[in-house]
Design a protein around this motif. Structure first.
Motif, mmCIF file in Angstrom:
data_model
loop_
_atom_site.group_PDB
_atom_site.id
_atom_site.type_symbol
_atom_site.label_atom_id
_atom_site.label_comp_id
_atom_site.label_asym_id
_atom_site.label_seq_id
_atom_site.Cartn_x
_atom_site.Cartn_y
_atom_site.Cartn_z
ATOM 1 N N ALA A 1 27.177 -13.326 -9.867
ATOM 2 C CA ALA A 1 27.987 -13.475 -11.081
ATOM 3 C C ALA A 1 29.403 -13.057 -10.758
ATOM 4 N N ASN A 2 30.333 -13.909 -11.121
ATOM 5 C CA ASN A 2 31.750 -13.579 -10.918
ATOM 6 C C ASN A 2 32.013 -13.135 -9.488
ATOM 7 N N THR A 3 31.387 -13.784 -8.562
ATOM 8 C CA THR A 3 31.566 -13.434 -7.151
ATOM 9 C C THR A 3 31.772 -14.682 -6.289
ATOM 10 N N VAL B 1 24.074 -7.037 -2.344
ATOM 11 C CA VAL B 1 25.047 -7.008 -1.249
ATOM 12 C C VAL B 1 26.427 -6.906 -1.880
ATOM 13 N N ASP B 2 27.165 -5.881 -1.524
ATOM 14 C CA ASP B 2 28.514 -5.726 -2.077
ATOM 15 C C ASP B 2 29.343 -4.876 -1.113
ATOM 16 N N PRO B 3 30.525 -5.352 -0.756
ATOM 17 C CA PRO B 3 31.347 -4.622 0.228
ATOM 18 C C PRO B 3 32.054 -3.398 -0.346
ATOM 19 N N SER B 4 32.115 -3.284 -1.668
ATOM 20 C CA SER B 4 32.906 -2.207 -2.286
ATOM 21 C C SER B 4 32.052 -0.954 -2.442
ATOM 22 N N PHE C 1 23.592 -9.181 -18.697
ATOM 23 C CA PHE C 1 22.940 -9.123 -17.383
ATOM 24 C C PHE C 1 21.492 -8.636 -17.472
ATOM 25 N N SER D 1 31.323 -3.096 -13.539
ATOM 26 C CA SER D 1 30.791 -4.119 -14.440
ATOM 27 C C SER D 1 30.143 -3.545 -15.694
ATOM 28 N N ILE E 1 24.466 -11.383 -4.639
ATOM 29 C CA ILE E 1 25.753 -11.328 -3.929
ATOM 30 C C ILE E 1 26.773 -10.755 -4.911
ATOM 31 N N GLY E 2 27.354 -9.602 -4.580
ATOM 32 C CA GLY E 2 28.340 -8.987 -5.484
ATOM 33 C C GLY E 2 27.670 -8.247 -6.628
ATOM 34 N N ASN F 1 27.921 -5.222 -7.534
ATOM 35 C CA ASN F 1 28.770 -4.220 -8.161
ATOM 36 C C ASN F 1 27.957 -2.957 -8.481
ATOM 37 N N PHE G 1 38.451 -6.042 -1.609
ATOM 38 C CA PHE G 1 37.127 -5.441 -1.825
ATOM 39 C C PHE G 1 36.934 -4.336 -0.805
ATOM 40 N N TYR H 1 35.502 -18.543 1.812
ATOM 41 C CA TYR H 1 34.680 -19.068 2.914
ATOM 42 C C TYR H 1 33.283 -19.469 2.421
ATOM 43 N N ILE I 1 35.102 -16.006 -3.192
ATOM 44 C CA ILE I 1 34.862 -16.149 -1.753
ATOM 45 C C ILE I 1 35.410 -17.469 -1.229
ATOM 46 N N PHE J 1 28.657 -10.654 1.955
ATOM 47 C CA PHE J 1 27.643 -11.673 2.177
ATOM 48 C C PHE J 1 28.293 -12.826 2.924
HETATM 49 N N1 SAH Z 1 28.594 -9.295 -10.506
HETATM 50 C C1 SAH Z 1 29.470 -8.355 -11.167
HETATM 51 C C2 SAH Z 1 30.708 -8.012 -10.328
HETATM 52 C C3 SAH Z 1 31.837 -8.968 -10.329
HETATM 53 S S1 SAH Z 1 33.282 -8.331 -9.493
HETATM 54 C C4 SAH Z 1 29.863 -8.882 -12.514
HETATM 55 O O1 SAH Z 1 29.689 -10.049 -12.808
HETATM 56 O O2 SAH Z 1 30.389 -8.107 -13.310
HETATM 57 C C5 SAH Z 1 33.117 -9.123 -7.900
HETATM 58 C C6 SAH Z 1 32.260 -8.327 -6.958
HETATM 59 O O3 SAH Z 1 32.033 -9.121 -5.794
HETATM 60 C C7 SAH Z 1 32.896 -7.033 -6.478
HETATM 61 O O4 SAH Z 1 32.014 -5.960 -6.706
HETATM 62 C C8 SAH Z 1 33.157 -7.292 -4.995
HETATM 63 O O5 SAH Z 1 33.073 -6.134 -4.205
HETATM 64 C C9 SAH Z 1 32.083 -8.309 -4.660
HETATM 65 N N2 SAH Z 1 32.322 -9.202 -3.500
HETATM 66 C C10 SAH Z 1 33.467 -9.783 -3.112
HETATM 67 N N3 SAH Z 1 33.268 -10.549 -2.003
HETATM 68 C C11 SAH Z 1 31.954 -10.451 -1.687
HETATM 69 C C12 SAH Z 1 31.134 -10.999 -0.670
HETATM 70 N N4 SAH Z 1 31.604 -11.806 0.267
HETATM 71 N N5 SAH Z 1 29.812 -10.654 -0.647
HETATM 72 C C13 SAH Z 1 29.304 -9.840 -1.595
HETATM 73 N N6 SAH Z 1 30.035 -9.300 -2.595
HETATM 74 C C14 SAH Z 1 31.347 -9.601 -2.646
#
Ligand code: SAH
Ligand code: DWN
Ligand code: ZN
Length: 405
Positions: A167-169, A124-127, A81, A71, A103-104, A106, A63, A175, A173, A146
């Motif tokens: 979603a899908n995040t 919150v998203d690191p990318s 969504f 997304s 969280i995530g 995107n 990431f 941790y 993780i 996060f």
């Molecule tokens: N929620 C969107 C994106 C899924 S892709 C969807 O369902 O389509 C996963 C996303 O999680 C990426 O954008 C990635 O950057 C983010 N991500 C990964 N680890 C994370 C963390 N620790 N905190 C927040 N975002 C994170």
């Protein structure tokens, strides 16, 4: 022996996909040397039933600023969504001045609806690149991972969150202990922590083995999520099966004792026990089926090559890295993959080095066969590309087993 990332129990490995690249590590042509690889193997914890990878890829490798998954590329996902946001706004955000944290987030596919409703929120998203796309949609976003420290900071600055959503995040993780402590620090006393991810029950039932890759560290079930939630002071209060991405479950968690769990939780846990989805014998059967699907696909691709048929792939998915690298499928068998994402076009697929070309080129010059790597969007894509079949083209799918449409 590997210890469970959640409970330190012993993890039984049930499949080894071997050496794999970063699933979203698309490469510039001519810049393929020094590619990062790790060993993709998956196991199940004998104690808490959590299915997890045996090896962890450092999060900063996956990431990063140029993370290429957007997304909002799928109409079905955009609608999903939008509906999710409306539902959360209606059910959880009716009183006061609620805060919704994602969280995530995107590219803002979910939070844009929350922003449009004028509700306080934070993604919150690191990318970086995808986070900037979210910001361009009016979403407030913080480019970071996060974890507990960040959650404490947000709580101090903005007060408690009524909804924390992902979603899908969450399955990305490893941790989760830090994430749960962060949720504990940030969530309002009567708030909900809601997340949806690919469902182990569906992956096992449909042999959707390519849901297993670096970013998908966990494969959740109601049983394993209830167990991990309990360790951190949360109850699993609702579950909902979702049709998206080939079958997911949305888990709703609340602070212990704050909400009465719906009947659906107990029903799904019972179903999982009856179906034995996390038992070693079931997962060994899954492993046998995975090998069969990939062998069948390999034979078909080789036969089509011998027959001189023109083959291409559709959807440069993260998932497909598992298929091409485990199957050993490179540009000799799959000369090109078409994808709608500008950030992937002109690059090569990770490990397998298949050129990614824009979708327009697909319709300009149809192949005889298109291998649908984005099988989870089959309904949307087959409909959108109906002209391909009208002109005699055929889709190849390998989930739940090899078949040609
Ligand atoms: N929620 C969107 C994106 C899924 S892709 C969807 O369902 O389509 C996963 C996303 O999680 C990426 O954008 C990635 O950057 C983010 N991500 C990964 N680890 C994370 C963390 N620790 N905190 C927040 N975002 C994170
Ligand atoms: O969990 C994750 C999911 C949500 O997204 C992430 N770890 C990474 C990513 O996984 P993926 O790449 O396997 O997801 P998708 O949604 O199956 O990817 C679809 C791909 O196909 C995208 O690159 C966009 C492309 N596409 C296309 O070219 N034409 C998609 C549609 C709908 C289309 O019509
Ligand atoms: Zn465990």
């Amino acid at each position: 022996m590997t210890a469970c990332r959640i409970c330190q129990g012993s993890v039984h490995q049930f499949f080894d996909f071997g050496r794999q690249p970063l699933s979203d590590g698309f490469l510039r042509p001519g810049k393929t040397s020094g590619e990062f690889f790790y060993r993709l193997a998956v196991g199940v914890c004998r104690s808490c039933t959590m299915v997890q990878l045996m090896e962890e890829v450092p999060r900063e490798r996956m990431f990063r600023a140029d993370y290429p998954y957007h997304s909002s590329m799928s109409v079905v996902m955009r609608e999903h969504f939008t509906g999710t946001a409306r539902h959360l706004l209606e059910t959880e955000c009716r009183d006061g001045d609620p805060l919704v944290v994602e969280i995530g987030c995107n590219d803002g596919v979910m939070l844009r609806t929350v922003a449009q409703a004028g509700v306080r929120h934070l993604g919150v998203d690191p990318s970086r690149d995808v986070a900037e796309l979210a910001a361009a949609k009016g979403v407030r976003v913080r480019i970071d991972f996060f974890e507990e420290s960040l959650a404490r900071e947000v709580a101090a600055a903005e007060g408690p969150a009524q909804v924390i959503y992902a979603a899908n995040t969450m399955c990305h993780i490893p941790y989760l202990d830090s994430v749960f402590r962060g949720v504990d620090a940030l969530l309002a006393p009567d708030g909900v922590f809601c997340f949806e991810d690919p469902y182990l029950g569906d992956v096992v039932e449909r042999t959707s083995f390519d849901q297993i890759y670096d970013e998908h560290f966990y494969l959740f079930s109601a049983t394993s999520v209830r167990a991990v939630a309990g360790r951190f002071g949360f109850d699993l209060v609702d579950v909902e099966r979702l049709p998206v991405h080939g079958g997911e479950v949305r888990y709703t968690l609340a602070r212990s004792g704050a909400r009465r769990p719906s009947q659906r939780v107990e029903a799904l846990v019972r179903e999982e026990t009856e179906r034995r989805i996390a038992e070693i014998s079931t997962l060994e059967q899954f492993a046998t089926q995975v090998k069969r699907n990939v062998e069948d696909l390999a034979s078909l691709l080789r036969r089509l090559q011998e027959d001189g048929a023109r083959v291409a792939a559709y959807g440069a998915t993260a998932k497909s890295a598992t298929v091409t690298n485990y199957g050993g499928f490179g540009p000799d068998l799959i000369p090109v993959v078409y994808d709608s994402t500008p950030a992937k076009q002109g690059l090569l697929t990770p490990g397998s080095h298949i050129p990614v070309r824009p979708l327009e080129e697909f319709s300009r010059d149809y192949p005889d066969y298109a291998l649908l790597f984005a099988w989870n969007h089959a309904g949307e894509i087959v409909e959108k590309e109906r002209e391909f079949r009208e002109q005699g083209g055929k889709w190849i799918l390998y989930v739940p087993d090899l078949h040609v449409l």
